[in-house]
Design an enzyme around this catalytic site. Structure first.
Site, mmCIF file in Angstrom:
data_model
loop_
_atom_site.group_PDB
_atom_site.id
_atom_site.type_symbol
_atom_site.label_atom_id
_atom_site.label_comp_id
_atom_site.label_asym_id
_atom_site.label_seq_id
_atom_site.Cartn_x
_atom_site.Cartn_y
_atom_site.Cartn_z
ATOM 1 C CE LYS A 26 -1.486 3.020 3.297
ATOM 2 N NZ LYS A 26 -0.869 3.487 4.468
ATOM 3 C CG ASN A 27 2.638 2.840 3.330
ATOM 4 O OD1 ASN A 27 1.521 3.309 3.146
ATOM 5 N ND2 ASN A 27 3.112 2.579 4.535
ATOM 6 N NE ARG A 98 2.185 12.433 6.417
ATOM 7 C CZ ARG A 98 2.711 13.555 6.853
ATOM 8 N NH1 ARG A 98 1.956 14.451 7.436
ATOM 9 N NH2 ARG A 98 3.984 13.806 6.703
ATOM 10 C CB CYS A 122 -2.826 7.991 10.286
ATOM 11 S SG CYS A 122 -3.122 6.491 9.452
ATOM 12 N NE ARG A 127 1.939 10.787 9.693
ATOM 13 C CZ ARG A 127 1.457 9.822 8.919
ATOM 14 N NH1 ARG A 127 0.200 9.500 9.002
ATOM 15 N NH2 ARG A 127 2.236 9.209 8.059
ATOM 16 N N PRO A 128 4.487 16.663 10.735
ATOM 17 C CG PRO A 128 6.449 17.535 11.663
ATOM 18 C CD PRO A 128 5.479 16.405 11.795
ATOM 19 C CB ILE A 129 5.114 18.546 5.309
ATOM 20 C CG1 ILE A 129 4.362 19.884 5.379
ATOM 21 C CG2 ILE A 129 4.138 17.393 5.270
ATOM 22 C CD1 ILE A 129 3.584 20.210 4.113
ATOM 23 C CG ASP A 130 9.745 19.992 9.703
ATOM 24 O OD1 ASP A 130 9.064 18.946 9.576
ATOM 25 O OD2 ASP A 130 10.644 20.092 10.548
ATOM 26 C CG ASP A 312 3.890 1.471 9.198
ATOM 27 O OD1 ASP A 312 3.425 2.348 9.942
ATOM 28 O OD2 ASP A 312 4.326 1.715 8.062
ATOM 29 C CB VAL A 334 9.196 6.032 13.825
ATOM 30 C CG1 VAL A 334 8.894 6.753 12.508
ATOM 31 C CG2 VAL A 334 10.336 5.043 13.655
ATOM 32 N NE ARG A 404 -6.218 5.991 5.319
ATOM 33 C CZ ARG A 404 -5.212 6.490 6.034
ATOM 34 N NH1 ARG A 404 -5.367 6.710 7.323
ATOM 35 N NH2 ARG A 404 -4.070 6.794 5.475
#
Ligand code: EPU
Length: 443
Positions: A26-27, A98, A122, A127-130, A312, A334, A404
């Site tokens: 899936k990922n 996401r 999720c 869960r930043p995107i910096d 996961d 993580v 999902r």
């Protein structure tokens, strides 16, 4: 049908046994679908899981102008990107998932601009995107947030040296796709090298990109080539493999996951062996058999980027520790908030305490069926696993997460002998099943 009308009923199950195969990861499929925007033409992906995240990515790409067919029986996805003519992703599409942040770069590569609503997905920590944004800026991308949108544009991606302070999977994937569009050589230092990232690299190489991995964790890309559509069979899902092996272990059974890659699960398999389970690996790392011990020993572990113990599989592995002999310390390094399943396992009789990012578990003789709520994809897996071993019946809601992340995992478990059933009221709007049926009819 609304997800709220659905639940999974899991009853204490006998020892699971039999052979089972995996769908593609899936990922991997989500980012690979996004990467197809780098090409113009028809690409074909094989062994695609019919999960709701895949459906959302289909909807997203369609909203940009792609034509898509999905054969549910063959698990084959055909995507034609020739007519893609939009660079704006609306909030109602973005909020579903996401992973849709992954189209930002591919839209920039195609249109030099992209307007993307902020990502959903999720609820695991902040869960930043910096890491993504800082490096985009280095590559010449101008990016600003306006209302609920990220608005970005670029004249041409600037190649160069990029450093990630942490090997983020999403950031590595985004920078890889930007690097193949940048004319010249780009290095991504401290890159994530998970099997799903490697599958994206394989796809980009098939498209015609030049990519090389250098020890210990640098990816060098010579970008700027014109990229062509591809045909690709996805890497087998190591997380679905983990779920099925753990299901065998928790029921005391014996299962052969025929296309699982042992080399993708090394630390996880080591921990199963330390618990006392017998793990047999097939030739060239293909195929894994797990024969469960009847008296599992608790083990401790700490999650970390690949090839460490995958975050996961942290929640699913915790379900097993609840019934193992002794004490287990699980350190989630993580994500900072990925122990939400602990409360639900406690409802089933598990003895767990939390100290910061650590869960301390004392094995008990029995778990008991309860009504539990899944808070993310992997929590749903953990609770289903606990349900297989718990006395009585477990009812799990929060099924949107289960759908999902997995394509009918309950049916695979049932085919191995598990007493698990998905119940749904079919009276409201069309189910996920129907949505996929409609896509198949386009074939
Ligand atoms: N992070 C930052 N800044 C960033 C990016 C990440 O601080 O700009 C932090 C995150 O907050 C997190 C850590 O870095 O603490 C790792 O995040 P990463 O970027 O590696 O995760 P991701 O790309 O958002 C993917 C998977 C997740 C999986 C993680 C970790 C996809 C679509 N998602 O997320 O999958 O848990 O890597 O392995 O590939 C799941 O499948 O259940 C799932 C949540």
């Amino acid at each position: 049908m609304s997800m709220h009308d659905m639940y999974l009923e899991i009853k204490q199950s006998p020892e699971l046994s039999g052979d089972i195969s995996l769908f593609g990861a899936k990922n991997a499929v989500l980012v690979i679908m996004a990467s197809l925007l780098l090409t113009r033409g028809v690409s074909r992906l094989k062994n695609v899981p019919a999960s709701s995240d895949v459906l959302h990515m289909i909807r997203l790409l369609e909203s940009l102008g792609a034509s898509i067919r999905f054969d549910r029986q063959k698990h084959e996805l055909v995507i034609d990107t020739t007519q893609v003519n939009k660079w704006c992703v609306k909030p109602e599409i973005m909020n579903k998932m996401r992973a849709s942040i992954l189209v930002l770069v591919t839209l920039l590569a195609r249109f030099y601009r992209a307007d993307i609503a902020f990502p959903g997905g999720c609820v695991i920590g902040n869960r930043p995107i910096d890491f993504h944004v800082k490096n985009f800026q280095k590559m010449g991308v101008e990016i600003e947030s306006k209302g609920s949108y990220l608005k970005a544009h670029v004249r041409s991606f600037i190649p160069g040296e990029l450093v990630l302070e942490y090997p983020s999977i999403g950031a590595t994937e985004n920078l890889l796709m930007a690097a193949v569009a940048a004319p010249g050589s780009t290095k991504i230092i401290n890159a994530a090298l998970e099997p799903e990232v490697m599958d994206l690299i394989a796809v980009l190489q098939k498209m015609g990109a030049q990519i090389e991995i250098q020890a210990p964790a640098t990816i060098e890309v010579r970008g700027g080539a014109e990229l062509k559509p591809i045909e690709h069979e996805l890497v087998a899902d190591r997380l679905e493999a983990g779920a099925l092996l753990l299901a065998a272990a928790i029921t005391g059974g014996s299962v052969h996951v025929t296309n699982a890659r042992a080399d993708h699960l090394a630390v996880f398999l080591l921990k199963l062996e330390e618990m006392g389970h017998l793990v047999k690996k097939g030739l060239k790392s293909k195929g894994i058999v797990l024969e469960a011990t009847k008296s599992p020993q608790a083990v401790s572990f700490k999650t970390s980027p690949y090839p460490g113990f995958p975050t996961d599989l942290q929640a699913p592995m915790m379900a097993l520790q609840c019934l193992a002999r002794g004490r287990s310390v699980i350190d989630e390094t993580v994500f900072e908030n990925r122990l939400v399943h602990v409360r639900e396992l406690q409802k089933m009789g598990a003895q767990i305490s939390i100290e910061g990012a650590k869960a301390i578990i004392t094995g008990v003789d029995e778990l008991y069926g309860a009504r539990v709520i899944a808070s993310d994809i992997r929590a749903s897996c953990a609770l289903a696993l606990a349900g297989l071993a718990a006395k009585g019946t477990t009812i799990m809601t929060g099924l949107s997460h289960w759908q999902r992340g997995y394509d009918n995992l309950h049916k695979k478990l049932a085919s191995l002998g598990a007493h698990v059933h998905l119940y749904s009221s079919t009276t409201i709007s069309p189910s996920l099943e129907n949505e996929f049926q409609k896509l198949s009819h386009r074939y």
